[in-house]
Design a protein around this motif. Structure first.
Motif, mmCIF file in Angstrom:
data_model
loop_
_atom_site.group_PDB
_atom_site.id
_atom_site.type_symbol
_atom_site.label_atom_id
_atom_site.label_comp_id
_atom_site.label_asym_id
_atom_site.label_seq_id
_atom_site.Cartn_x
_atom_site.Cartn_y
_atom_site.Cartn_z
ATOM 1 N N ILE A 211 0.919 -1.233 -0.037
ATOM 2 C CA ILE A 211 0.072 0.059 0.022
ATOM 3 C C ILE A 211 0.903 1.330 -0.044
ATOM 4 C CG2 ILE A 211 -1.575 1.475 1.402
ATOM 5 C CD1 ILE A 211 -2.832 -1.170 2.265
ATOM 6 N N LYS A 212 1.891 1.269 0.910
ATOM 7 C CA LYS A 212 2.893 2.415 0.876
ATOM 8 C C LYS A 212 3.348 2.729 -0.613
ATOM 9 C CE LYS A 212 5.992 3.055 4.010
ATOM 10 N NZ LYS A 212 6.663 3.003 5.468
ATOM 11 N N ARG A 213 3.857 1.680 -1.171
ATOM 12 C CA ARG A 213 4.478 1.767 -2.526
ATOM 13 C C ARG A 213 3.470 2.298 -3.830
ATOM 14 N NH1 ARG A 213 7.229 -3.808 -4.070
ATOM 15 N NH2 ARG A 213 6.563 -3.362 -6.009
ATOM 16 N N ALA A 214 2.265 1.694 -3.411
ATOM 17 C CA ALA A 214 1.195 2.161 -4.497
ATOM 18 C C ALA A 214 0.760 3.798 -4.390
ATOM 19 C CB ALA A 214 -0.084 1.258 -4.300
ATOM 20 N N LEU A 215 0.864 4.064 -2.962
ATOM 21 C CA LEU A 215 0.540 5.325 -2.656
ATOM 22 C C LEU A 215 1.555 6.433 -3.226
ATOM 23 C CD1 LEU A 215 -1.682 5.279 0.665
ATOM 24 C CD2 LEU A 215 -2.578 5.588 -1.599
ATOM 25 N N ASP A 216 2.856 6.030 -2.898
ATOM 26 C CA ASP A 216 3.779 6.733 -3.393
ATOM 27 C C ASP A 216 3.864 6.873 -4.809
ATOM 28 O OD1 ASP A 216 4.806 7.721 -0.796
ATOM 29 O OD2 ASP A 216 6.280 6.127 -0.630
ATOM 30 N N THR A 220 3.124 10.349 -8.892
ATOM 31 C CA THR A 220 3.700 10.610 -10.249
ATOM 32 C C THR A 220 2.952 10.107 -11.313
ATOM 33 O OG1 THR A 220 5.449 9.134 -9.706
ATOM 34 C CG2 THR A 220 5.941 11.314 -9.296
ATOM 35 N N ASN A 221 2.255 8.881 -11.112
ATOM 36 C CA ASN A 221 1.790 7.943 -12.205
ATOM 37 C C ASN A 221 0.325 8.780 -12.777
ATOM 38 O OD1 ASN A 221 3.419 5.739 -12.285
ATOM 39 N ND2 ASN A 221 2.262 4.627 -10.948
ATOM 40 N N ASP A 222 0.085 8.290 -14.032
ATOM 41 C CA ASP A 222 -1.113 8.823 -14.454
ATOM 42 C C ASP A 222 -2.047 7.628 -14.142
ATOM 43 O OD1 ASP A 222 -0.648 6.834 -16.393
ATOM 44 O OD2 ASP A 222 -0.324 8.330 -17.887
ATOM 45 N N LEU A 223 -3.314 7.669 -14.503
ATOM 46 C CA LEU A 223 -4.420 6.705 -13.966
ATOM 47 C C LEU A 223 -3.984 5.241 -14.544
ATOM 48 C CD1 LEU A 223 -6.705 5.620 -12.511
ATOM 49 C CD2 LEU A 223 -8.344 6.586 -14.322
ATOM 50 N N ALA A 224 -3.554 5.222 -15.970
ATOM 51 C CA ALA A 224 -3.300 3.858 -16.553
ATOM 52 C C ALA A 224 -2.060 3.335 -16.107
ATOM 53 C CB ALA A 224 -3.171 4.283 -18.069
ATOM 54 N N ALA A 225 -1.019 4.007 -15.787
ATOM 55 C CA ALA A 225 -0.033 3.431 -14.958
ATOM 56 C C ALA A 225 -0.346 2.947 -13.732
ATOM 57 C CB ALA A 225 1.005 4.540 -15.001
ATOM 58 N N GLN A 226 -0.890 3.606 -12.914
ATOM 59 C CA GLN A 226 -1.379 3.277 -11.535
ATOM 60 C C GLN A 226 -2.266 2.216 -11.482
ATOM 61 O OE1 GLN A 226 0.127 4.730 -9.157
ATOM 62 N NE2 GLN A 226 -0.961 3.846 -7.201
ATOM 63 N N LEU A 227 -3.309 1.868 -12.581
ATOM 64 C CA LEU A 227 -4.129 0.724 -12.483
ATOM 65 C C LEU A 227 -3.084 -0.506 -12.898
ATOM 66 C CD1 LEU A 227 -7.071 2.216 -14.815
ATOM 67 C CD2 LEU A 227 -7.185 1.519 -12.177
ATOM 68 N N ASP A 228 -2.062 -0.324 -13.911
ATOM 69 C CA ASP A 228 -1.272 -1.363 -13.966
ATOM 70 C C ASP A 228 -0.558 -1.884 -12.799
ATOM 71 O OD1 ASP A 228 -2.090 -1.519 -16.572
ATOM 72 O OD2 ASP A 228 -0.233 -0.452 -17.369
ATOM 73 N N LEU A 229 -0.202 -0.701 -12.033
ATOM 74 C CA LEU A 229 0.509 -1.066 -10.700
ATOM 75 C C LEU A 229 -0.174 -1.919 -9.795
ATOM 76 C CD1 LEU A 229 3.287 -0.658 -9.093
ATOM 77 C CD2 LEU A 229 2.274 1.481 -8.455
#
Ligand code: LHQ
Length: 264
Positions: A211-216, A220-229
């Motif tokens: 969770i820490k990694r995802a929120l950090d 800087t990510n856009d939504l598409a990159a964040q969904l992949d992450l």
């Protein structure tokens, strides 16, 4: 005065790390930096440590850089070097530790001391505490992540005023603005911080670290990159024994017994 600039207290599943230069409101000198870095490294290396509680001894949390340490001698210190060597690694470490870090801000948090607190995952503060971006008072720029954390936590208008005016923000205002998680009566601060750490010490630690990694990364990510992450991290979380235990416990209507381990 600085026999032990950082105190470490081992608790069941977590560690209390106390900045311990109370005569100087726990301002950072080199010895305190070195001791704090070692304390965090040791916490990380200890597989049974699943949270850290960071606080200060005496009436302050941390007054930032010790301004009497070398600076008073009239030296023109290499401030960039101090950030590179000590403050920046500290902030990166707090964010990267694979378990939650709870700051119990027991009194004033000024300069880098304020931003070190803001780098922690959950910030609790005593009602008598305050946060001061003191840098502008001495011609400096908020460091230790201040210019990054402030606009994200409280928005551009408040971030600018806090940095440019260097006025103290009382703990209650800090909570109202979303700068911190919660303000507590002074006498209740440590109890609540310990309660959170005790819960984290029984928590699904790998999942919490993800969770820490995802929120950090979301900063800087856009939504598409964040969904992949999120997909990748969820895959990882789903392979932990704690996920299986969490589901089992839910179905059996009992409290989960998480181990915090990556595998069985
Ligand atoms: C201190 C300090 C202190 C030494 C209180 N140093 N003694 C990074 C890279 C490299 C270099 C430069 O900086 C940085 C980042 C930074 O952090 S820059 C910002 C440095 N911090 C400050 O500018 C804050 C300075 N302190 C204050 O403004 C006040 O002390 C605060 C607002 C924190 C608290 O005020 P009071 O509650 O009124 O306490 P006080 O001022 O009376 O302080 C108590 C004692 O602590 C006092 O000593 P004394 O011997 O007179 O009792 C202070 O001199 C000492 N102290 N901060 N940073």
């Amino acid at each position: 005065m600085d026999e032990k600039p950082v105190l470490v207290d081992l608790r069941e599943g977590y560690r209390v790390v106390t900045l311990n230069r109370p005569q100087r409101l726990n301002a950072f000198n080199e010895a305190m930096h070195v001791a704090l870095a070692a304390a965090l490294e040791e916490a990380e290396a200890d597989g049974s440590c699943r949270a850290v509680l960071l606080t200060g001894a005496g009436r302050g949390f941390c007054a930032g850089q010790d301004l009497t340490d070398r600076l008073a001698a009239g030296e023109t210190p290499a401030l960039g070097g101090a950030l590179e060597q000590f403050y920046n690694p500290l902030v990166r470490k707090l964010r990267a530790l694979p378990f939650p870090v709870v700051a119990a801000v027991n009194g004033v948090a000024a300069g880098a001391g304020a931003n070190v607190a803001l780098a922690c995952d959950i910030v609790l503060a005593a009602r008598s505490a305050s946060f001061v971006q003191a840098f502008a008072r001495i011609g400096l720029v908020p460091d230790s992540g201040g210019t990054w954390f402030l606009p994200r936590l409280v928005g551009a208008a408040r971030a600018r005023a806090l940095a440019l005016l260097a006025e103290p923000v009382a703990a209650e205002q800090a909570e109202r603005w979303g700068l911190i998680w919660k303000v507590l009566d002074d006498a209740a601060l440590m109890g609540e911080a310990e309660r959170l750490c005790e819960n984290f010490a029984r928590g699904p630690t790998v999942g919490l670290a993800l969770i820490k990694r995802a929120l950090d990364a979301a900063e800087t990510n856009d939504l598409a990159a964040q969904l992949d992450l999120e997909r990748d991290l969820q895959r990882e979380a789903g392979q932990t024994p704690d996920f299986a235990e969490g589901v089992r416990a839910f179905l059996e209507k009992r409290a989960p017994a998480f181990t915090g381990k990556r595998s069985t």
